[in-house]
Design a protein around this motif. Structure first.
Motif, PDB file in Angstrom:
ATOM      1  N   ALA A  48       0.818  -1.216   0.000  1.00 46.23           N
ATOM      2  CA  ALA A  48       0.000   0.000   0.000  1.00 46.23           C
ATOM      3  C   ALA A  48       0.850   1.264   0.000  1.00 46.23           C
ATOM      4  N   GLY A  49       2.108   1.136   0.417  1.00 51.26           N
ATOM      5  CA  GLY A  49       2.947   2.312   0.569  1.00 51.26           C
ATOM      6  C   GLY A  49       2.590   3.127   1.801  1.00 51.26           C
ATOM      7  N   TRP A  50       2.049   2.464   2.823  1.00 51.99           N
ATOM      8  CA  TRP A  50       1.632   3.141   4.043  1.00 51.99           C
ATOM      9  C   TRP A  50       2.693   3.000   5.129  1.00 51.99           C
ATOM     10  N   THR A  51       2.718   3.972   6.041  1.00 52.29           N
ATOM     11  CA  THR A  51       3.644   3.958   7.174  1.00 52.29           C
ATOM     12  C   THR A  51       2.859   3.687   8.446  1.00 52.29           C
ATOM     13  N   LEU A  52       3.207   2.621   9.130  1.00 56.90           N
ATOM     14  CA  LEU A  52       2.468   2.241  10.334  1.00 56.90           C
ATOM     15  C   LEU A  52       2.853   3.146  11.497  1.00 56.90           C
ATOM     16  N   THR A  53       1.838   3.714  12.147  1.00 50.35           N
ATOM     17  CA  THR A  53       2.066   4.568  13.317  1.00 50.35           C
ATOM     18  C   THR A  53       1.536   3.951  14.599  1.00 50.35           C
ATOM     19  N   ASP A  54       0.560   3.036  14.466  1.00 51.71           N
ATOM     20  CA  ASP A  54      -0.117   2.502  15.650  1.00 51.71           C
ATOM     21  C   ASP A  54      -0.456   1.026  15.479  1.00 51.71           C
ATOM     22  N   ILE A  55      -0.488   0.343  16.612  1.00 50.29           N
ATOM     23  CA  ILE A  55      -1.007  -1.024  16.691  1.00 50.29           C
ATOM     24  C   ILE A  55      -2.067  -1.023  17.775  1.00 50.29           C
ATOM     25  N   LEU A  56      -3.290  -1.399  17.419  1.00 47.46           N
ATOM     26  CA  LEU A  56      -4.392  -1.455  18.381  1.00 47.46           C
ATOM     27  C   LEU A  56      -4.687  -2.923  18.664  1.00 47.46           C
ATOM     28  N   VAL A  57      -4.475  -3.333  19.894  1.00 47.47           N
ATOM     29  CA  VAL A  57      -4.599  -4.742  20.286  1.00 47.47           C
ATOM     30  C   VAL A  57      -5.962  -4.980  20.926  1.00 47.47           C
ATOM     31  N   THR A  58      -6.646  -6.034  20.482  1.00 50.73           N
ATOM     32  CA  THR A  58      -7.950  -6.351  21.057  1.00 50.73           C
ATOM     33  C   THR A  58      -7.860  -7.254  22.287  1.00 50.73           C
ATOM     34  N   HIS A  59      -6.887  -8.193  22.300  1.00 48.58           N
ATOM     35  CA  HIS A  59      -6.758  -9.075  23.463  1.00 48.58           C
ATOM     36  C   HIS A  59      -5.437  -9.818  23.383  1.00 48.58           C
ATOM     37  N   ARG A  60      -5.131 -10.527  24.438  1.00 48.12           N
ATOM     38  CA  ARG A  60      -3.775 -11.025  24.646  1.00 48.12           C
ATOM     39  C   ARG A  60      -3.473 -12.365  23.982  1.00 48.12           C
ATOM     40  N   HIS A  61      -4.414 -13.037  23.353  1.00 49.76           N
ATOM     41  CA  HIS A  61      -4.157 -14.362  22.817  1.00 49.76           C
ATOM     42  C   HIS A  61      -3.057 -14.325  21.757  1.00 49.76           C
ATOM     43  N   ALA A  62      -2.250 -15.379  21.756  1.00 47.18           N
ATOM     44  CA  ALA A  62      -1.034 -15.396  20.941  1.00 47.18           C
ATOM     45  C   ALA A  62      -1.307 -15.160  19.469  1.00 47.18           C
ATOM     46  N   ASP A  63      -2.426 -15.670  18.958  1.00 43.25           N
ATOM     47  CA  ASP A  63      -2.697 -15.525  17.527  1.00 43.25           C
ATOM     48  C   ASP A  63      -3.131 -14.107  17.158  1.00 43.25           C
ATOM     49  N   HIS A  64      -3.104 -13.200  18.118  1.00 41.49           N
ATOM     50  CA  HIS A  64      -3.383 -11.785  17.836  1.00 41.49           C
ATOM     51  C   HIS A  64      -2.192 -10.877  18.143  1.00 41.49           C
ATOM     52  N   ILE A  65      -1.177 -11.412  18.803  1.00 39.84           N
ATOM     53  CA  ILE A  65      -0.070 -10.550  19.242  1.00 39.84           C
ATOM     54  C   ILE A  65       1.309 -11.058  18.836  1.00 39.84           C
ATOM     55  N   ASP A  66       1.396 -12.228  18.200  1.00 36.27           N
ATOM     56  CA  ASP A  66       2.704 -12.834  17.960  1.00 36.27           C
ATOM     57  C   ASP A  66       3.649 -11.958  17.151  1.00 36.27           C
ATOM     58  N   GLY A  67       3.119 -11.138  16.253  1.00 32.94           N
ATOM     59  CA  GLY A  67       3.994 -10.338  15.399  1.00 32.94           C
ATOM     60  C   GLY A  67       4.284  -8.944  15.913  1.00 32.94           C
ATOM     61  N   ILE A  68       3.795  -8.596  17.104  1.00 30.30           N
ATOM     62  CA  ILE A  68       3.925  -7.213  17.568  1.00 30.30           C
ATOM     63  C   ILE A  68       5.382  -6.780  17.694  1.00 30.30           C
ATOM     64  N   ALA A  69       6.195  -7.576  18.353  1.00 29.43           N
ATOM     65  CA  ALA A  69       7.570  -7.156  18.623  1.00 29.43           C
ATOM     66  C   ALA A  69       8.322  -6.843  17.333  1.00 29.43           C
ATOM     67  N   GLU A  70       8.209  -7.732  16.337  1.00 25.86           N
ATOM     68  CA  GLU A  70       8.923  -7.502  15.078  1.00 25.86           C
ATOM     69  C   GLU A  70       8.386  -6.288  14.341  1.00 25.86           C
ATOM     70  N   VAL A  71       7.075  -6.147  14.285  1.00 28.32           N
ATOM     71  CA  VAL A  71       6.498  -5.017  13.556  1.00 28.32           C
ATOM     72  C   VAL A  71       6.843  -3.706  14.241  1.00 28.32           C
ATOM     73  N   LYS A  72       6.827  -3.686  15.562  1.00 20.61           N
ATOM     74  CA  LYS A  72       7.215  -2.458  16.253  1.00 20.61           C
ATOM     75  C   LYS A  72       8.694  -2.143  16.006  1.00 20.61           C
ATOM     76  N   ARG A  73       9.529  -3.170  16.008  1.00 21.56           N
ATOM     77  CA  ARG A  73      10.948  -2.940  15.747  1.00 21.56           C
ATOM     78  C   ARG A  73      11.167  -2.379  14.352  1.00 21.56           C
ATOM     79  N   ARG A  74      10.398  -2.841  13.376  1.00 24.64           N
ATOM     80  CA  ARG A  74      10.568  -2.405  11.992  1.00 24.64           C
ATOM     81  C   ARG A  74       9.943  -1.037  11.723  1.00 24.64           C
ATOM     82  N   THR A  75       8.898  -0.675  12.462  1.00 22.09           N
ATOM     83  CA  THR A  75       8.137   0.533  12.131  1.00 22.09           C
ATOM     84  C   THR A  75       8.162   1.604  13.215  1.00 22.09           C
ATOM     85  N   GLY A  76       8.442   1.212  14.454  1.00 24.95           N
ATOM     86  CA  GLY A  76       8.368   2.167  15.563  1.00 24.95           C
ATOM     87  C   GLY A  76       6.953   2.495  15.987  1.00 24.95           C
ATOM     88  N   ALA A  77       5.982   1.708  15.570  1.00 17.70           N
ATOM     89  CA  ALA A  77       4.582   1.996  15.861  1.00 17.70           C
ATOM     90  C   ALA A  77       4.305   1.965  17.358  1.00 17.70           C
TER      91      ALA A  77
END
Length: 259
Positions: A48-77
């Motif tokens: 899309a050519g978009w820049t991620l600024t935020d991650i909005l988490v709905t709940h703690r289950h692994a299948d919803h949060i597993d990629g957070i650390a890597e995506v935050k490291r890559r984007t600073g979101a």
């Protein structure tokens, strides 16, 4: 002031998770709703050519949060997550609770606590564009499995969605549409609109699509878990018409668990 309509992209993650990107075109701010895995989210951003600024988490289950650390490291979101999840969600910058407001550029969402599937679950309601990100609470033609509460808790969470306008777009956390449709038809076989949605879901599957988002109007007309007050649904679980909707919901959820 008129708020620009958000741009939204949906895509599959893992086997059946729905990834969602929400972008405010006026500011360029962009949020991912959960990060089931990093690769598809990053690929969708690149495409899309978009820049991620935020991650909005709905709940703690692994299948919803597993990629957070890597995506935050890559984007600073910035990571926003339910306060009740505590330290179980990584890299949290903002912890939110019932009634808090989160912003993605010029877009704002009210935080609802919607427990039942799990104790920390939240939903993000963007009132101006009429978008709701329901995670694993409400699905197209279904609802989440009750895991950390009595069924009545999830029922109370679901009743909140019933107050939203018919044209509200509902984004859920998984593509369970076909299995949900089969159960819904078993519970309410004479619902013609539901039969049409089943056919639509089957077409979508063959075409590589999924029926997310849905609308509240469609769900009110076809989702058995939102229709627990209907006499036909009471009869389907061998309860008399007029039985309390919460009791009917509990029976429907127990049936779906075995379906």
């Amino acid at each position: 002031m008129t708020v620009a309509r958000p741009e939204i992209r949906t895509f599959l993650c893992r086997s059946d998770n729905i990834g969602v990107l929400l972008r405010d075109p006026a500011t360029g701010a962009c949020a991912a709703i959960d990060v089931p895995e990093a690769g598809p989210v990053l690929a969708a951003l690149d495409e899309a050519g978009w820049t991620l600024t935020d991650i909005l988490v709905t709940h703690r289950h692994a299948d919803h949060i597993d990629g957070i650390a890597e995506v935050k490291r890559r984007t600073g979101a910035r990571v926003t997550a339910p306060a009740k999840a505590g330290a179980t969600i990584p890299e949290v910058d903002v912890a939110v609770s019932e009634g808090d407001v989160v912003r993605v550029g010029g877009l704002s969402a009210e935080v609802w606590e919607t427990p039942g599937h799990c104790a920390d679950h939240v939903t993000y309601w963007f009132a101006a564009p009429r978008l709701v990100f329901a995670g694993d609470t409400l699905f197209t033609l279904g609802c989440g499995r009750v895991m950390e509460a009595e069924p009545e808790v999830l029922w109370r969470s679901l009743t909140r969605f019933g107050q939203l306008p018919d044209d509200t777009l509902v984004y859920s956390g998984h593509d369970y549409v076909l299995s949900n449709a089969r159960f819904a038809l078993a519970a309410e076989p004479d619902n013609a609109r539901l039969a049409a949605r089943m056919a639509e879901a089957e077409r979508a599957k063959t075409e590589g699509r999924f029926l997310v988002p849905t609308t509240l109007g469609d769900e009110r007309a076809t989702n058995p878990f939102l229709r627990a007050g209907e006499p036909a649904l009471a009869r389907s679980v061998d309860l008399p018409p007029g039985t309390d909707a919460g009791r009917v919901f509990t029976a429907l959820r127990a049936w779906k668990n075995k379906f």
